[in-house]
Design a protein around this motif. Structure first.
Motif, PDB file in Angstrom:
ATOM      1  N   GLU A 218     -23.286  38.913 -54.368  1.00 42.72           N
ATOM      2  CA  GLU A 218     -24.129  40.089 -54.575  1.00 42.72           C
ATOM      3  C   GLU A 218     -25.584  39.656 -54.742  1.00 42.72           C
ATOM      4  OE1 GLU A 218     -24.457  43.973 -57.559  1.00 42.72           O
ATOM      5  OE2 GLU A 218     -22.684  42.653 -57.591  1.00 42.72           O
ATOM      6  N   ILE A 219     -26.435  40.161 -53.880  1.00 46.67           N
ATOM      7  CA  ILE A 219     -27.851  39.813 -53.933  1.00 46.67           C
ATOM      8  C   ILE A 219     -28.547  40.714 -54.963  1.00 46.67           C
ATOM      9  CG2 ILE A 219     -29.986  39.597 -52.614  1.00 46.67           C
ATOM     10  CD1 ILE A 219     -28.262  39.361 -50.094  1.00 46.67           C
ATOM     11  N   PRO A 220     -29.188  40.153 -55.969  1.00 47.09           N
ATOM     12  CA  PRO A 220     -29.870  40.971 -56.979  1.00 47.09           C
ATOM     13  C   PRO A 220     -30.941  41.862 -56.355  1.00 47.09           C
ATOM     14  CG  PRO A 220     -29.689  38.680 -57.700  1.00 47.09           C
ATOM     15  CD  PRO A 220     -29.286  38.714 -56.253  1.00 47.09           C
ATOM     16  N   GLU A 221     -31.069  43.044 -56.900  1.00 51.33           N
ATOM     17  CA  GLU A 221     -32.052  44.000 -56.377  1.00 51.33           C
ATOM     18  C   GLU A 221     -33.474  43.451 -56.457  1.00 51.33           C
ATOM     19  OE1 GLU A 221     -31.673  46.834 -54.723  1.00 51.33           O
ATOM     20  OE2 GLU A 221     -29.520  46.412 -54.766  1.00 51.33           O
ATOM     21  N   GLU A 222     -33.736  42.645 -57.486  1.00 51.43           N
ATOM     22  CA  GLU A 222     -35.100  42.106 -57.615  1.00 51.43           C
ATOM     23  C   GLU A 222     -35.425  41.133 -56.477  1.00 51.43           C
ATOM     24  OE1 GLU A 222     -32.568  39.951 -60.826  1.00 51.43           O
ATOM     25  OE2 GLU A 222     -32.754  41.964 -59.941  1.00 51.43           O
ATOM     26  N   GLU A 223     -34.393  40.424 -55.985  1.00 50.93           N
ATOM     27  CA  GLU A 223     -34.618  39.525 -54.856  1.00 50.93           C
ATOM     28  C   GLU A 223     -34.873  40.315 -53.580  1.00 50.93           C
ATOM     29  OE1 GLU A 223     -35.049  36.346 -54.973  1.00 50.93           O
ATOM     30  OE2 GLU A 223     -34.618  36.196 -57.111  1.00 50.93           O
ATOM     31  N   LYS A 224     -34.146  41.403 -53.407  1.00 49.55           N
ATOM     32  CA  LYS A 224     -34.389  42.270 -52.248  1.00 49.55           C
ATOM     33  C   LYS A 224     -35.798  42.847 -52.302  1.00 49.55           C
ATOM     34  CE  LYS A 224     -29.568  43.750 -51.530  1.00 49.55           C
ATOM     35  NZ  LYS A 224     -28.669  44.931 -51.423  1.00 49.55           N
ATOM     36  N   GLN A 225     -36.206  43.269 -53.488  1.00 48.27           N
ATOM     37  CA  GLN A 225     -37.524  43.883 -53.605  1.00 48.27           C
ATOM     38  C   GLN A 225     -38.637  42.881 -53.325  1.00 48.27           C
ATOM     39  OE1 GLN A 225     -37.874  47.263 -54.095  1.00 48.27           O
ATOM     40  NE2 GLN A 225     -39.971  46.771 -53.462  1.00 48.27           N
ATOM     41  N   PRO A 321     -33.356  37.541 -48.438  1.00 50.26           N
ATOM     42  CA  PRO A 321     -33.491  37.388 -49.890  1.00 50.26           C
ATOM     43  C   PRO A 321     -32.798  36.123 -50.380  1.00 50.26           C
ATOM     44  CG  PRO A 321     -32.695  39.585 -49.293  1.00 50.26           C
ATOM     45  CD  PRO A 321     -32.611  38.751 -48.064  1.00 50.26           C
ATOM     46  N   GLU A 322     -33.328  35.549 -51.432  1.00 47.72           N
ATOM     47  CA  GLU A 322     -32.692  34.396 -52.056  1.00 47.72           C
ATOM     48  C   GLU A 322     -31.393  34.841 -52.735  1.00 47.72           C
ATOM     49  OE1 GLU A 322     -33.425  31.155 -52.209  1.00 47.72           O
ATOM     50  OE2 GLU A 322     -35.127  31.392 -50.840  1.00 47.72           O
ATOM     51  N   ILE A 323     -30.349  34.037 -52.568  1.00 49.47           N
ATOM     52  CA  ILE A 323     -29.077  34.317 -53.232  1.00 49.47           C
ATOM     53  C   ILE A 323     -28.898  33.306 -54.359  1.00 49.47           C
ATOM     54  CG2 ILE A 323     -26.588  34.565 -52.970  1.00 49.47           C
ATOM     55  CD1 ILE A 323     -27.035  35.081 -50.018  1.00 49.47           C
ATOM     56  N   GLN A 325     -27.402  30.866 -57.136  1.00 49.75           N
ATOM     57  CA  GLN A 325     -26.140  30.135 -57.162  1.00 49.75           C
ATOM     58  C   GLN A 325     -25.109  30.843 -58.034  1.00 49.75           C
ATOM     59  OE1 GLN A 325     -25.340  27.426 -55.281  1.00 49.75           O
ATOM     60  NE2 GLN A 325     -23.272  27.782 -56.078  1.00 49.75           N
ATOM     61  N   LYS A 326     -25.586  31.505 -59.088  1.00 48.31           N
ATOM     62  CA  LYS A 326     -24.642  32.191 -59.969  1.00 48.31           C
ATOM     63  C   LYS A 326     -23.950  33.348 -59.246  1.00 48.31           C
ATOM     64  CE  LYS A 326     -28.048  35.286 -62.150  1.00 48.31           C
ATOM     65  NZ  LYS A 326     -28.654  35.716 -63.447  1.00 48.31           N
ATOM     66  N   ALA A 327     -24.628  33.954 -58.255  1.00 44.63           N
ATOM     67  CA  ALA A 327     -23.998  35.028 -57.478  1.00 44.63           C
ATOM     68  C   ALA A 327     -22.927  34.454 -56.553  1.00 44.63           C
ATOM     69  CB  ALA A 327     -25.051  35.774 -56.666  1.00 44.63           C
ATOM     70  N   ILE A 328     -23.211  33.282 -55.978  1.00 46.55           N
ATOM     71  CA  ILE A 328     -22.228  32.606 -55.129  1.00 46.55           C
ATOM     72  C   ILE A 328     -21.017  32.193 -55.959  1.00 46.55           C
ATOM     73  CG2 ILE A 328     -21.820  30.604 -53.641  1.00 46.55           C
ATOM     74  CD1 ILE A 328     -24.772  30.704 -52.881  1.00 46.55           C
ATOM     75  N   ASP A 329     -21.279  31.658 -57.150  1.00 48.96           N
ATOM     76  CA  ASP A 329     -20.186  31.232 -58.036  1.00 48.96           C
ATOM     77  C   ASP A 329     -19.354  32.434 -58.482  1.00 48.96           C
ATOM     78  OD1 ASP A 329     -21.133  28.668 -57.792  1.00 48.96           O
ATOM     79  OD2 ASP A 329     -22.221  28.695 -59.705  1.00 48.96           O
ATOM     80  N   ALA A 330     -20.009  33.562 -58.694  1.00 48.41           N
ATOM     81  CA  ALA A 330     -19.294  34.768 -59.145  1.00 48.41           C
ATOM     82  C   ALA A 330     -18.351  35.277 -58.060  1.00 48.41           C
ATOM     83  CB  ALA A 330     -20.297  35.848 -59.530  1.00 48.41           C
ATOM     84  N   ALA A 331     -18.783  35.193 -56.794  1.00 52.94           N
ATOM     85  CA  ALA A 331     -17.922  35.614 -55.684  1.00 52.94           C
ATOM     86  C   ALA A 331     -16.679  34.741 -55.612  1.00 52.94           C
ATOM     87  CB  ALA A 331     -18.697  35.555 -54.370  1.00 52.94           C
ATOM     88  N   LYS A 332     -16.857  33.450 -55.802  1.00 50.63           N
ATOM     89  CA  LYS A 332     -15.722  32.526 -55.784  1.00 50.63           C
ATOM     90  C   LYS A 332     -14.771  32.822 -56.943  1.00 50.63           C
ATOM     91  CE  LYS A 332     -14.606  27.564 -55.787  1.00 50.63           C
ATOM     92  NZ  LYS A 332     -13.699  27.574 -56.962  1.00 50.63           N
ATOM     93  N   GLN A 333     -15.326  33.054 -58.119  1.00 53.16           N
ATOM     94  CA  GLN A 333     -14.497  33.336 -59.281  1.00 53.16           C
ATOM     95  C   GLN A 333     -13.691  34.621 -59.095  1.00 53.16           C
ATOM     96  OE1 GLN A 333     -13.875  31.470 -62.082  1.00 53.16           O
ATOM     97  NE2 GLN A 333     -12.331  33.060 -62.410  1.00 53.16           N
TER      98      GLN A 333
END
Length: 483
Positions: A218-225, A321-323, A325-333
């Motif tokens: 999940e890409i944080p909204e702040e990164e999209k903005q 947008p920058e993703i 690492q914690k978002a990548i780790d969360a998807a795996k979890q």
């Protein structure tokens, strides 16, 4: 076109040929064309040695004429030599069969011109630009490419690429016109299957059905903005300060297919870009810059440089947008948890795919993957994509893989997935009910082949064709040697 230096290029397109038609996907302007097989590893000395061995090659002789196209002996001979040097199997390729193939291509192209089938110069040039980029990426520099092809400058190389691409693209469009609307009915498929003698029924290799569940970080909204703000800043600088959109694309765009060209693409409604990209592009006026918009690749802005009827010249900037690492780790979890719940029997794999998978194309079908070649659910082991094969080859029945991190070959964000082999099929003789889609494909090919054969017979009769005396004894598949 200089025969001595250009026919090496012709062989290139036995490897690159059909690159756009065969490999284009719903992506932004071929941003991620899969690289062709290496064709520049052969040392030029090897190429020259091969030429010396062909003592009978007549470099300046005319092998055949088809309509407005001349085929030289050197076109045929050097193409065969280059195929050998590239490591392609030439066991079943003869001078005559290769000449016949070159004549077919030129008959298609000749008739395309007669039928007013258009291939724009911009489209041809854009194809050449992409091919040059691939060649440079393979060998490291434009200088090495020019040296190998014995070209003094980039412009002469581009000119020869243009001529070859133009002929190939005309040929492809003509073939598509001939077979594009051909279909087979269920009754035609049944009749085709029943005509096959019992001892000649096709045998299909071992196959797998594979399902997957996908989780995208999940890409944080702040990164999209941040990306949207950056694109708006670029748009304002171009509109208010007369900054160069092309320079901005070179500096900031993350689209490898257009970055070096200042974000340039030429496109029509038929160009296989993603729908969101085409919708925005064709909603703009000439000279207008779009608002930032999102596709699977990231965020874009488009500048319309020129409109020519149904064709656009545009430039675009893509920023992803920058993703974290914690978002990548969360998807795996999350996938780890889903996998464990399936193993514990809380829900089936298909139910988990429907409720949790982020992949719209598969989630509503129990996560079942479709073979991109025919959209069947089965993958023949000997024809599977090597990456997918390596991911599932050790899976046992009802076993679920651990989460696998996968990058998107089209340039989208990375994702995690878990895989399961849902069915196995042993090697078997064709069964009409079980193998209907494969039999349908064979029946369609036969019908297309007959249409091509009929078209060839008709147009060979109506077209000026001359075959050199030394080639008139060839056993061509088509009646090129007229009485």
């Amino acid at each position: 076109m200089n025969a001595r230096n250009s026919t090496l290029l012709i062989a290139l397109f036995f490897t690159l040929g059909g690159m756009l038609s065969a490999q284009q996907r719903d992506q932004v302007g071929d941003t991620q064309i899969e690289p062709p097989e290496p064709v520049l590893e052969t040392d030029r000395a090897v190429y020259k040695d091969s030429l010396k061995k062909k003592e009978k090659v007549k470099l300046d002789g005319i092998a055949a004429v088809v309509g407005d196209y001349v085929i030289l002996d050197s076109d045929v001979a050097k193409t065969l030599i280059d195929l050998e040097n590239q490591g392609a199997s030439t066991k079943d390729i003869t001078h005559c069969s290769l000449l016949g193939k070159l004549m077919e291509d030129r008959l298609y192209a000749h008739q395309a011109v007669q039928d007013s089938i258009l291939v724009s110069d911009d489209e041809v040039n854009a194809t050449g630009d992409r091919q040059i980029q691939q060649l440079v990426s393979q060998v490291g520099s434009m200088e090495k490419v020019l040296e190998f092809y014995n070209k003094e400058d980039v412009e002469s190389f581009r000119e020869e690429l243009f001529n070859i691409n133009k002929l190939r693209m005309l040929s492809e469009k003509m073939q598509q016109k001939i077979i594009g609307e051909i279909q087979v009915t269920p009754e035609e498929v049944r009749q085709f299957f029943n005509r096959i003698p019992e001892d000649e029924k096709p045998v299909f290799g071992a196959e797998l059905e594979i399902a997957q569940i996908v989780k995208e970080p999940e890409i944080p909204e702040e990164e999209k903005q941040k990306v949207i703000d950056k694109l708006n800043e670029i748009k304002a600088d171009v509109e208010d300060n007369d900054a160069s959109f092309s320079v901005k694309a070179i500096l900031y765009s993350q689209d490898p297919g257009s970055k070096s060209k200042g974000g340039f693409y030429s496109m029509t409604r038929q160009t296989p870009f993603v729908k969101e990209f085409k919708d925005v592009a064709f909603s703009l006026r000439e000279g207008e810059i779009s608002e930032p918009f999102e596709t699977v690749f990231g965020f874009h802005i488009i500048y319309i440089e020129k409109i020519r009827g149904q064709e656009l010249d545009l430039r675009h900037i893509l920023i992803q947008p920058e993703i974290p690492q914690k978002a990548i780790d969360a998807a795996k979890q999350e996938l780890d948890t889903i996998r464990q719940h399936i193993l514990e029997g809380k829900y089936t794999f298909a139910e988990a795919a429907l409720n949790f998978s982020d992949e719209k194309e598969t989630k509503f079908d129990g996560g079942l993957l479709r073979n991109p070649t025919n959209f069947d659910s089965r993958f023949e082991l000997t024809k599977m994509d090597p990456t997918l094969y390596n991911q599932v080859r050790d899976l046992k029945d009802n076993e679920i893989s651990n989460p696998i991190l996968e990058t998107d070959p089209r340039g989208g964000p990375p994702k995690y997935k878990i895989l399961k082999v849902t069915n196995r099929y042993d090697e078997h003789e064709a069964d009409f009910a079980k193998d209907y889609l494969k039999i349908q494909e064979l029946a369609l090919r036969e019908k297309q082949f007959k249409a091509i054969r009929k078209w060839m017979d008709t147009h060979i009769e109506d077209t000026y064709i001359s075959v050199n005396a030394e080639n008139r004894d060839c056993e061509f598949q088509n009646n090129w040697v007229k009485d």
